[in-house]
Design a protein around this motif. Structure first.
Motif, PDB file in Angstrom:
ATOM      1  N   LEU A  88       0.697  -1.060   0.045  1.00 25.98           N
ATOM      2  CA  LEU A  88      -0.083  -0.039   0.064  1.00 25.98           C
ATOM      3  C   LEU A  88       0.937   1.397   0.026  1.00 25.98           C
ATOM      4  O   LEU A  88       0.601   2.305  -0.372  1.00 25.98           O
ATOM      5  N   LEU A  89       2.000   1.180   0.193  1.00 26.87           N
ATOM      6  CA  LEU A  89       2.976   2.440   0.388  1.00 26.87           C
ATOM      7  C   LEU A  89       3.382   2.510  -1.357  1.00 26.87           C
ATOM      8  O   LEU A  89       4.017   3.768  -1.395  1.00 26.87           O
ATOM      9  N   VAL A  90       3.192   1.567  -1.964  1.00 28.22           N
ATOM     10  CA  VAL A  90       3.235   1.986  -3.612  1.00 28.22           C
ATOM     11  C   VAL A  90       2.212   2.935  -3.993  1.00 28.22           C
ATOM     12  O   VAL A  90       1.029   2.472  -4.087  1.00 28.22           O
ATOM     13  N   SER A  91       2.290   4.214  -4.165  1.00 26.78           N
ATOM     14  CA  SER A  91       1.266   5.068  -4.463  1.00 26.78           C
ATOM     15  C   SER A  91       0.360   4.687  -5.479  1.00 26.78           C
ATOM     16  O   SER A  91      -0.754   4.937  -5.474  1.00 26.78           O
ATOM     17  N   ASP A  92       0.790   4.071  -6.576  1.00 26.10           N
ATOM     18  CA  ASP A  92      -0.216   3.793  -7.670  1.00 26.10           C
ATOM     19  C   ASP A  92      -1.308   2.766  -7.319  1.00 26.10           C
ATOM     20  O   ASP A  92      -2.191   2.672  -7.547  1.00 26.10           O
ATOM     21  N   ILE A  93      -0.613   1.814  -6.332  1.00 30.50           N
ATOM     22  CA  ILE A  93      -1.646   0.993  -5.850  1.00 30.50           C
ATOM     23  C   ILE A  93      -2.789   1.484  -5.164  1.00 30.50           C
ATOM     24  O   ILE A  93      -3.906   0.999  -4.855  1.00 30.50           O
ATOM     25  N   VAL A  94      -2.240   2.394  -4.044  1.00 27.08           N
ATOM     26  CA  VAL A  94      -3.302   2.945  -3.220  1.00 27.08           C
ATOM     27  C   VAL A  94      -4.207   3.913  -4.092  1.00 27.08           C
ATOM     28  O   VAL A  94      -5.516   4.036  -3.949  1.00 27.08           O
ATOM     29  N   GLN A  95      -3.847   4.623  -5.116  1.00 20.11           N
ATOM     30  CA  GLN A  95      -4.693   5.312  -6.170  1.00 20.11           C
ATOM     31  C   GLN A  95      -5.584   4.347  -6.844  1.00 20.11           C
ATOM     32  O   GLN A  95      -6.737   4.930  -6.778  1.00 20.11           O
ATOM     33  N   ALA A  96      -5.184   3.366  -7.204  1.00 13.90           N
ATOM     34  CA  ALA A  96      -6.135   2.490  -7.866  1.00 13.90           C
ATOM     35  C   ALA A  96      -7.136   1.915  -7.003  1.00 13.90           C
ATOM     36  O   ALA A  96      -8.198   1.676  -7.268  1.00 13.90           O
ATOM     37  N   LEU A  97      -6.769   1.922  -5.723  1.00 12.08           N
ATOM     38  CA  LEU A  97      -7.511   1.226  -4.501  1.00 12.08           C
ATOM     39  C   LEU A  97      -8.832   2.271  -4.613  1.00 12.08           C
ATOM     40  O   LEU A  97      -9.976   2.017  -4.385  1.00 12.08           O
ATOM     41  N   ARG A  98      -8.553   3.768  -4.444  1.00 14.58           N
ATOM     42  CA  ARG A  98      -9.434   4.745  -4.168  1.00 14.58           C
ATOM     43  C   ARG A  98     -10.292   4.793  -5.250  1.00 14.58           C
ATOM     44  O   ARG A  98     -11.429   5.185  -5.376  1.00 14.58           O
ATOM     45  N   ALA A  99      -9.587   4.727  -6.655  1.00 16.10           N
ATOM     46  CA  ALA A  99     -10.529   4.781  -7.771  1.00 16.10           C
ATOM     47  C   ALA A  99     -11.582   3.441  -8.128  1.00 16.10           C
ATOM     48  O   ALA A  99     -12.404   3.918  -8.999  1.00 16.10           O
ATOM     49  N   ALA A 100     -11.120   2.479  -7.688  1.00 17.74           N
ATOM     50  CA  ALA A 100     -11.847   1.295  -7.850  1.00 17.74           C
ATOM     51  C   ALA A 100     -13.179   1.407  -7.442  1.00 17.74           C
ATOM     52  O   ALA A 100     -13.436   1.842  -6.357  1.00 17.74           O
ATOM     53  N   ARG A 101     -14.055   0.872  -8.371  1.00 17.08           N
ATOM     54  CA  ARG A 101     -15.472   0.677  -7.912  1.00 17.08           C
ATOM     55  C   ARG A 101     -15.813  -0.647  -7.050  1.00 17.08           C
ATOM     56  O   ARG A 101     -16.950  -0.982  -6.772  1.00 17.08           O
TER      57      ARG A 101
END
Length: 442
Positions: A320-333
Motif C-alpha cells: 500500500l506504500l506504492v502510491s499507484d496501488i493506493v490510487q487504484a484502490l481509491r479509484a476502483a468501484r
C-alpha cells in the motif's frame, strides 16, 4: 452398478451453468431423426420382406407385435433413454479420467464446480506471507478469477539471499501463492515447499525459490518466470508483484525501555520485528516506486478487493506504500475489505486491537480506502504453551467511517491464523450481500 449414484450424476449434468444442456438437446434431436429414419426402414423391410415360416414367429415376438403401438413405443423409448444415459456417463468418465486427480469420480460435479468458479467474481487479494496464501487457499474454491498482488520487500531467508546474489525480486511469497492456488495440493506442491537442510550452498533454500530463480534465468524475465512456474501446478488465477522496483522497507521506531540504544530508523523487512521497539511508521526506499501496470489494472477491473490478513507492517503496508496501488484502490468501484489479523505478532503489533490496526492503516494511507473491516469474534480457543501473541479484540475507537463485520474466522488447530474455508465463506457472504444491495439501489 450404483444406480442411485448414477441418477444423482445424471441430474448434475442438468445443473445451470454447465454448458451441457444445449448439447444434450442437440443429441436428443439427432437421435430422434436417426430413430425416425431407422423406423421407416424397419417398417418398409417388414412389409416388403417375406420371412420363412420358421422365422416369422420369432420376428413377431422380437418386434413386440403382440403389444399395442403405444406400448411398443413406450418400451423402446425407455430402453433407448437408459442405454444413452449409461453410455454418456461411461464415455464422460473415460474421456475425463486422464485430467482428474485420483479419487475423484463424479465428473458432473467436477465440471459443475469448474464452470461455477469460472463465472465467479473478479477478486484481487493484496498482501504477503502466510496470510495471503491462507486467503487464496479458501477463495480459489469460489472463483477462478483471482489475482494475488504480492509484496516485493522481503529480504530475509532464502528469498533475501537470492535477491542479493542474483538481483531477483524475492520469490518466497510468490512461491507460497503458487502452491496455495494450485489446482490440487499434490506431491509437486510439497516439492515446491521443500526446504533443504542446513549446510553450505543449498542450506536454507526452498526448492520452489530455486525453481523460480532458474525459470527467471531461462526466460530472462521474472514475471514470465512466475507465469511459467504457475503452469506447472495448474494455478487458478494470476500472481503479480505490486512493483518491479527493487524496494527496501524501512521503519521508524519509537522509544522503548528495552531498546534505548537502538537507531531510530532501521532498514530491512526481516530486521524490523526483531528491533524490540514500537513501530511508529514504515516507508519504502525509493519512495517513488511505480506500481506494476498489470496489478493496477487488475484492481481497477476488480469486483472485490481483499487486503490482508498478514503482517501489518511487513506484508500489507509495503504494497500500500506504492502510491499507484493506493490510487487504484481509491479509484476502483469494487467492494474493498480489510481482513484484520486474528492474533498479534511479536515485535510488530504487540497489544494491538482491531482499532490499532485500522489507525495504523489510516496513518500511512489515509481514510476512506476500505468499505468493510472483517474481524474475528471467536476467542474461545486453547493457546499453545508459552504463546507470545494475543488474540486481536475488536475494542477501540473505530470511527464512524468504518463498517466492522465480526465472525468466527479462527483455525482452532492454529489459533494464531485464519481458517481458509471460514474466511473465504464469510468474504463471499459479504460480497453477495453487497451485490444484492447494489442491485436493489439500481
Amino acid at each position: 452398478m450404483d444406480y442411485k449414484g448414477l441418477w444423482v450424476s445424471i441430474r448434475k449434468w442438468l445443473y445451470p451453468g454447465m454448458g451441457i444442456k444445449r448439447w444434450l438437446v442437440l443429441l436428443a434431436v439427432g437421435l430422434f431423426f436417426l430413430s425416425l429414419g431407422v423406423s421407416f426402414l424397419y417398417v418398409e423391410a417388414y412389409r416388403a420382406v417375406e420371412f420363412p415360416t420358421g422365422i416369422s414367429p420369432l420376428v413377431y415376438t422380437l418386434t413386440l407385435q403382440f403389444l399395442p403401438h403405444w406400448a411398443r413405443g413406450l418400451i423402446l423409448c425407455t430402453l433407448g433413454f437408459v442405454i444413452v444415459a449409461i453410455s454418456l456417463y461411461r464415455v464422460s468418465r473415460s474421456l475425463l479420467k486422464p485430467f482428474v486427480a485420483p479419487g475423484q469420480t463424479d465428473m458432473a460435479d467436477i465440471l459443475y464446480r469448474y464452470h461455477l468458479r469460472a463465472k465467479g467474481p473478479k477478486i484481487v487479494a493484496i498482501g504477503g506471507g502466510h496470510g495471503l496464501s491462507t486467503l487464496l487457499r479458501g477463495l480459489k474454491e469460489h472463483t477462478s478469477n483471482l489475482t494475488a498482488i504480492v509484496t516485493v520487500a522481503d529480504d530475509g531467508g532464502s528469498s533475501g539471499r537470492l535477491r542479493q546474489e542474483l538481483g531477483l525480486l524475492p520469490p518466497g511469497d510468490f512461491r507460497n501463492c503458487i502452491t496455495a492456488l494450485a489446482d490440487k495440493e499434490s506431491l509437486m506442491t510439497e516439492l515446491f515447499q521443500y526446504r533443504f537442510g542446513e549446510g553450505t550452498g543449498l542450506g536454507g533454500h526452498s526448492f520452489g525459490n530455486l525453481f523460480i530463480a532458474a525459470m527467471a534465468g531461462v526466460t530472462g524475465d521474472f514475471e514470465r518466470a512466475i507465469l511459467e512456474s504457475s503452469k506447472v501446478l495448474a494455478v487458478r488465477g494470476r500472481i503479480l508483484p505490486s512493483t518491479l522496483t527493487r524496494v527496501t522497507l524501512w521503519a521508524e521506531l519509537g522509544d522503548a525501555e528495552t531498546a534505548n540504544l537502538i537507531a531510530r530508523q532501521i532498514e530491512g523487512e526481516s530486521r524490523i520485528p526483531k528491533a524490540g521497539a514500537p513501530i511508529e511508521r514504515v516507508f519504502l526506499r525509493p519512495e517513488d516506486a511505480r506500481g506494476y501496470s498489470e496489478a493496477v489494472q487488475a484492481i481497477l477491473e476488480a469486483d472485490l478487493v481483499v487486503v490482508g490478513p498478514g503482517s501489518l507492517y511487513t506484508s500489507i503496508l509495503p504494497n500500500l506504500l506504492v502510491s499507484d496501488i493506493v490510487q487504484a484502490l481509491r479509484a476502483a468501484r469494487a467492494l474493498k475489505i480489510y481482513v484484520c489479523n486474528v492474533a498479534t505478532q511479536p515485535g510488530e503489533t504487540d497489544g494491538y486491537s482491531v482499532g490499532n490496526h485500522i489507525r495504523a492503516l489510516e496513518d500511512h494511507i489515509g481514510q476512506d480506502v476500505f468499505d468493510i473491516v472483517l474481524a474475528n469474534n471467536n476467542f474461545e480457543v486453547t493457546h499453545p504453551p508459552n504463546w507470545k501473541s494475543q488474540l486481536v479484540h475488536p475494542e477501540g475507537d473505530l470511527g464512524n467511517h468504518w463498517q466492522v463485520v465480526k465472525a468466527d474466522l479462527i483455525d482452532p488447530m492454529n489459533p494464531w491464523r485464519h481458517n481458509p474455508e471460514k474466511l473465504a465463506r464469510e468474504i463471499m457472504h459479504i460480497y453477495q450481500s453487497w451485490e444484492g444491495q447494489r442491485a436493489l439501489a439500481h
